[in-house]
Design an enzyme around this catalytic site. Structure first.
Site, PDB file in Angstrom:
ATOM      1  N   GLU A 112       2.760 -71.442 -28.974  1.00 44.68           N
ATOM      2  CA  GLU A 112       2.906 -72.885 -29.186  1.00 44.68           C
ATOM      3  C   GLU A 112       4.355 -73.306 -29.402  1.00 44.68           C
ATOM      4  O   GLU A 112       4.629 -74.297 -30.081  1.00 44.68           O
ATOM      5  CB  GLU A 112       2.050 -73.370 -30.361  1.00 44.68           C
ATOM      6  CG  GLU A 112       0.562 -73.265 -30.109  1.00 44.68           C
ATOM      7  CD  GLU A 112      -0.268 -73.964 -31.176  1.00 44.68           C
ATOM      8  OE1 GLU A 112       0.008 -75.136 -31.487  1.00 44.68           O
ATOM      9  OE2 GLU A 112      -1.197 -73.331 -31.692  1.00 44.68           O
ATOM     10  N   HIS A 161      -5.900 -79.533 -48.217  1.00 47.83           N
ATOM     11  CA  HIS A 161      -7.349 -79.353 -48.331  1.00 47.83           C
ATOM     12  C   HIS A 161      -7.682 -78.253 -49.335  1.00 47.83           C
ATOM     13  O   HIS A 161      -6.966 -77.257 -49.449  1.00 47.83           O
ATOM     14  CB  HIS A 161      -7.953 -78.959 -46.974  1.00 47.83           C
ATOM     15  CG  HIS A 161      -8.091 -80.090 -46.030  1.00 47.83           C
ATOM     16  ND1 HIS A 161      -8.026 -79.933 -44.656  1.00 47.83           N
ATOM     17  CD2 HIS A 161      -8.310 -81.420 -46.241  1.00 47.83           C
ATOM     18  CE1 HIS A 161      -8.200 -81.107 -44.070  1.00 47.83           C
ATOM     19  NE2 HIS A 161      -8.362 -82.019 -45.009  1.00 47.83           N
ATOM     20  N   TYR A 162      -8.773 -78.467 -50.035  1.00 43.55           N
ATOM     21  CA  TYR A 162      -9.363 -77.403 -50.826  1.00 43.55           C
ATOM     22  C   TYR A 162     -10.868 -77.585 -50.781  1.00 43.55           C
ATOM     23  O   TYR A 162     -11.355 -78.641 -51.164  1.00 43.55           O
ATOM     24  CB  TYR A 162      -8.886 -77.416 -52.278  1.00 43.55           C
ATOM     25  CG  TYR A 162      -9.189 -76.086 -52.943  1.00 43.55           C
ATOM     26  CD1 TYR A 162      -8.353 -74.994 -52.732  1.00 43.55           C
ATOM     27  CD2 TYR A 162     -10.315 -75.923 -53.733  1.00 43.55           C
ATOM     28  CE1 TYR A 162      -8.640 -73.762 -53.309  1.00 43.55           C
ATOM     29  CE2 TYR A 162     -10.611 -74.698 -54.302  1.00 43.55           C
ATOM     30  CZ  TYR A 162      -9.762 -73.619 -54.095  1.00 43.55           C
ATOM     31  OH  TYR A 162     -10.052 -72.403 -54.648  1.00 43.55           O
ATOM     32  N   PRO A 178      -9.265 -74.923 -48.014  1.00 46.49           N
ATOM     33  CA  PRO A 178      -8.638 -75.087 -46.704  1.00 46.49           C
ATOM     34  C   PRO A 178      -9.399 -74.315 -45.642  1.00 46.49           C
ATOM     35  O   PRO A 178     -10.195 -73.430 -45.939  1.00 46.49           O
ATOM     36  CB  PRO A 178      -7.243 -74.489 -46.926  1.00 46.49           C
ATOM     37  CG  PRO A 178      -7.463 -73.441 -47.978  1.00 46.49           C
ATOM     38  CD  PRO A 178      -8.526 -73.998 -48.886  1.00 46.49           C
ATOM     39  N   TYR A 187      -7.940 -72.334 -43.491  1.00 46.75           N
ATOM     40  CA  TYR A 187      -7.336 -71.002 -43.440  1.00 46.75           C
ATOM     41  C   TYR A 187      -6.386 -70.865 -44.623  1.00 46.75           C
ATOM     42  O   TYR A 187      -5.826 -71.843 -45.121  1.00 46.75           O
ATOM     43  CB  TYR A 187      -6.602 -70.772 -42.111  1.00 46.75           C
ATOM     44  CG  TYR A 187      -5.659 -71.880 -41.698  1.00 46.75           C
ATOM     45  CD1 TYR A 187      -4.310 -71.829 -42.043  1.00 46.75           C
ATOM     46  CD2 TYR A 187      -6.116 -72.978 -40.970  1.00 46.75           C
ATOM     47  CE1 TYR A 187      -3.441 -72.845 -41.663  1.00 46.75           C
ATOM     48  CE2 TYR A 187      -5.257 -73.993 -40.599  1.00 46.75           C
ATOM     49  CZ  TYR A 187      -3.926 -73.922 -40.943  1.00 46.75           C
ATOM     50  OH  TYR A 187      -3.071 -74.940 -40.594  1.00 46.75           O
ATOM     51  N   TYR A 188      -6.217 -69.632 -45.069  1.00 46.82           N
ATOM     52  CA  TYR A 188      -5.518 -69.376 -46.323  1.00 46.82           C
ATOM     53  C   TYR A 188      -4.043 -69.046 -46.108  1.00 46.82           C
ATOM     54  O   TYR A 188      -3.569 -67.949 -46.390  1.00 46.82           O
ATOM     55  CB  TYR A 188      -6.237 -68.278 -47.101  1.00 46.82           C
ATOM     56  CG  TYR A 188      -7.631 -68.699 -47.484  1.00 46.82           C
ATOM     57  CD1 TYR A 188      -7.848 -69.782 -48.340  1.00 46.82           C
ATOM     58  CD2 TYR A 188      -8.742 -68.038 -46.972  1.00 46.82           C
ATOM     59  CE1 TYR A 188      -9.123 -70.189 -48.678  1.00 46.82           C
ATOM     60  CE2 TYR A 188     -10.033 -68.440 -47.306  1.00 46.82           C
ATOM     61  CZ  TYR A 188     -10.211 -69.516 -48.156  1.00 46.82           C
ATOM     62  OH  TYR A 188     -11.476 -69.924 -48.493  1.00 46.82           O
ATOM     63  N   HIS A 189      -3.333 -70.016 -45.586  1.00 46.55           N
ATOM     64  CA  HIS A 189      -1.866 -70.029 -45.545  1.00 46.55           C
ATOM     65  C   HIS A 189      -1.478 -71.461 -45.859  1.00 46.55           C
ATOM     66  O   HIS A 189      -1.937 -72.393 -45.180  1.00 46.55           O
ATOM     67  CB  HIS A 189      -1.344 -69.600 -44.173  1.00 46.55           C
ATOM     68  CG  HIS A 189       0.153 -69.621 -44.079  1.00 46.55           C
ATOM     69  ND1 HIS A 189       0.925 -68.517 -44.362  1.00 46.55           N
ATOM     70  CD2 HIS A 189       1.023 -70.623 -43.763  1.00 46.55           C
ATOM     71  CE1 HIS A 189       2.202 -68.839 -44.220  1.00 46.55           C
ATOM     72  NE2 HIS A 189       2.287 -70.112 -43.858  1.00 46.55           N
ATOM     73  N   HIS A 211      -0.460 -75.053 -46.083  1.00 50.27           N
ATOM     74  CA  HIS A 211      -0.018 -76.047 -45.119  1.00 50.27           C
ATOM     75  C   HIS A 211      -0.337 -77.435 -45.649  1.00 50.27           C
ATOM     76  O   HIS A 211      -1.235 -77.625 -46.470  1.00 50.27           O
ATOM     77  CB  HIS A 211      -0.685 -75.828 -43.749  1.00 50.27           C
ATOM     78  CG  HIS A 211      -2.179 -75.821 -43.798  1.00 50.27           C
ATOM     79  ND1 HIS A 211      -2.923 -74.753 -44.275  1.00 50.27           N
ATOM     80  CD2 HIS A 211      -3.107 -76.746 -43.430  1.00 50.27           C
ATOM     81  CE1 HIS A 211      -4.209 -75.015 -44.199  1.00 50.27           C
ATOM     82  NE2 HIS A 211      -4.357 -76.226 -43.689  1.00 50.27           N
ATOM     83  N   HIS A 226      -0.955 -81.579 -44.648  1.00 49.14           N
ATOM     84  CA  HIS A 226      -1.301 -82.565 -43.627  1.00 49.14           C
ATOM     85  C   HIS A 226      -0.452 -83.814 -43.822  1.00 49.14           C
ATOM     86  O   HIS A 226      -0.348 -84.325 -44.940  1.00 49.14           O
ATOM     87  CB  HIS A 226      -2.779 -82.932 -43.718  1.00 49.14           C
ATOM     88  CG  HIS A 226      -3.709 -81.795 -43.426  1.00 49.14           C
ATOM     89  ND1 HIS A 226      -4.350 -81.650 -42.211  1.00 49.14           N
ATOM     90  CD2 HIS A 226      -4.097 -80.738 -44.186  1.00 49.14           C
ATOM     91  CE1 HIS A 226      -5.094 -80.555 -42.235  1.00 49.14           C
ATOM     92  NE2 HIS A 226      -4.964 -79.986 -43.421  1.00 49.14           N
TER      93      HIS A 226
END
Length: 330
Positions: A162, A249-250, A252, A254-256, A258, A260
Site C-alpha cells: 500500500e 475503538h475498544y 479494536p 486489530y491489536y496495534h 491506531h 481514526h
C-alpha cells in the site's frame, strides 16, 4: 387512485436540475433543486437497500459495467464499480469514475473469523473490569498478535504494501516513537470529503490498544493529535481542524494502536457509537485526572462495550464468564 399515481409518477422524469443543494449520509442521499413545468421543485435521491433476492445478489459481481481497484494488501482488496444502471459517457477515466455507484470490499481468501464478523448476529453489552482484562482479555490479545494476524499492518508500516495508498508518513524508522502514517480507511471512497475517514497508524509496537495508555503517554498523545490534524488539513485544505474528530475503538479490530480521523459531517454509524468509539480527547482527559504516578493508566479502569455473539471474545471469554464456566487458561 390509479390516475393519481400515474400523475405522480409522471412528475419525476420532468424534473430539470438547476443545482446540487446537499449530499449527506456519506453521499448516499442527495438533495437537488430544479424545476418541473417551470415551477420550483426539490428532488431528494436516496439509495434504496439492496434486494435480498439471491438471484439478483448472485449476478451483481458478474454484471458490473466497470470496476477499478483502489488498493490491496494481503487478503484485503477494495474497489469502486459501476453496476451498469447508470452508463458513463465516453471520456477520461476521471469522468468515468464519477459514475461509480458501488464501493466494494473483497476479503479473499476469507477465514471463518471474517465470516462470523460479517454475519447477522445478536449483540451483547459487556463490562470489562481491570481483573477481567488482566486475566482473560490481555492473554487473548497476546494470542491474536502472536498468530500473525498483524502482518498486513506491519506490511503497511514497513512500506512493503500500500505504498501508493499512504497519503502521509514520517520517514520510516527515523523516530520509532513518534513515527506514523496516514492512509484512507477501507470504507471511504476517497472522494467524498464530508465522509472523510482516515487511519493513523503509529510505528511503535508497544501499545496494542487504549488499555496500554498511561499518564506518561499524555504528551505523546497530544503530539500525535497535533500531527494528525496538521497532516490531514494540509492534504485537504478545504477542511479545517475543527471539522475533524479523532477516536479509537475498544475493542479494536486489530491489536496495534491506531487512531481514526473522520469528518464531523460523517454520520455516526455503529463504528462511532457508544460502546465502540472512545474520543481521543476523552482518553487524554481521563489520564490527566487519574491518581498515581506516570505509570497509572487505562488498564486500571472498567470499560463497557458491545460484542457480537459470534465474536471470539464473546464465545471464549464473556459468554463463559456469564455462565460461570470461564477458565483463566484462555
Amino acid at each position: 387512485m390509479s390516475d393519481a399515481k400515474t400523475t405522480a409518477e409522471a412528475l419525476v422524469p420532468k424534473f430539470k436540475l438547476e443545482r446540487l443543494l446537499n449530499q449527506d449520509q456519506a453521499g448516499r442521499r442527495t438533495s437537488l433543486y430544479g424545476t418541473i413545468d417551470s415551477q420550483p421543485a426539490l428532488l431528494i435521491l436516496e439509495r434504496a437497500p439492496f434486494p435480498s433476492s439471491t438471484d439478483y445478489l448472485g449476478a451483481v459481481s458478474a454484471n458490473l459495467q466497470t470496476i477499478k481497484n483502489l488498493g490491496a494488501n494481503d487478503i484485503y482488496h477494495w474497489y469502486l464499480a459501476n453496476s451498469g444502471h447508470v452508463q458513463p459517457d465516453a471520456g477520461s477515466q476521471e469522468e468515468q469514475d464519477c459514475f461509480a455507484d458501488l464501493k466494494i470490499n473483497l476479503i479473499y481468501p476469507c477465514t471463518e473469523k471474517h465470516i462470523k464478523k460479517y454475519s447477522k448476529q445478536g449483540v451483547r453489552f459487556v463490562t470489562e473490569s481491570p481483573a477481567i482484562y488482566r486475566d482473560y482479555v490481555w492473554p487473548f490479545m497476546q494470542a491474536q498478535r502472536e498468530s500473525g494476524r498483524l502482518n498486513w499492518v506491519f506490511n503497511i508500516i514497513e512500506g512493503r504494501k500500500e505504498v501508493e495508498d499512504v497519503i502521509y508518513r514520517t520517514p520510516y524508522g527515523e523516530d520509532p516513537v513518534e513515527g506514523f502514517l496516514l492512509l484512507p480507511d477501507l470504507n471511504w471512497d476517497r472522494k467524498t470529503l464530508d465522509a472523510l475517514h482516515l487511519l493513523g497508524l503509529v510505528e511503535r509496537r508497544d501499545i496494542w490498544s487504549l488499555r496500554d495508555l498511561r499518564r506518561k503517554h499524555i504528551p505523546w498523545l497530544r503530539h500525535m493529535k497535533t500531527k494528525f490534524l496538521e497532516a490531514t488539513t494540509k492534504l485537504y485544505p478545504t477542511i479545517e481542524q475543527d471539522q475533524l474528530k479523532l477516536y479509537v475503538h475498544y475493542q479494536p479490530t486489530y491489536y496495534h494502536f491506531h487512531i481514526h480521523i473522520v469528518h464531523v459531517a460523517l454520520e455516526a454509524g455503529a463504528t462511532q457509537a457508544a460502546g465502540k468509539a472512545v474520543g481521543l480527547d476523552s482518553i487524554i482527559e481521563q489520564l490527566e485526572v487519574m491518581r498515581g504516578d506516570d505509570e497509572a493508566g487505562m488498564d486500571a479502569v472498567t470499560l463497557c462495550y458491545t460484542l457480537g455473539e459470534a465474536s471470539d471474545l464473546w464465545n471464549e471469554i464473556f459468554g463463559p464468564l456469564k455462565n460461570g464456566t470461564a477458565s483463566q487458561s484462555q
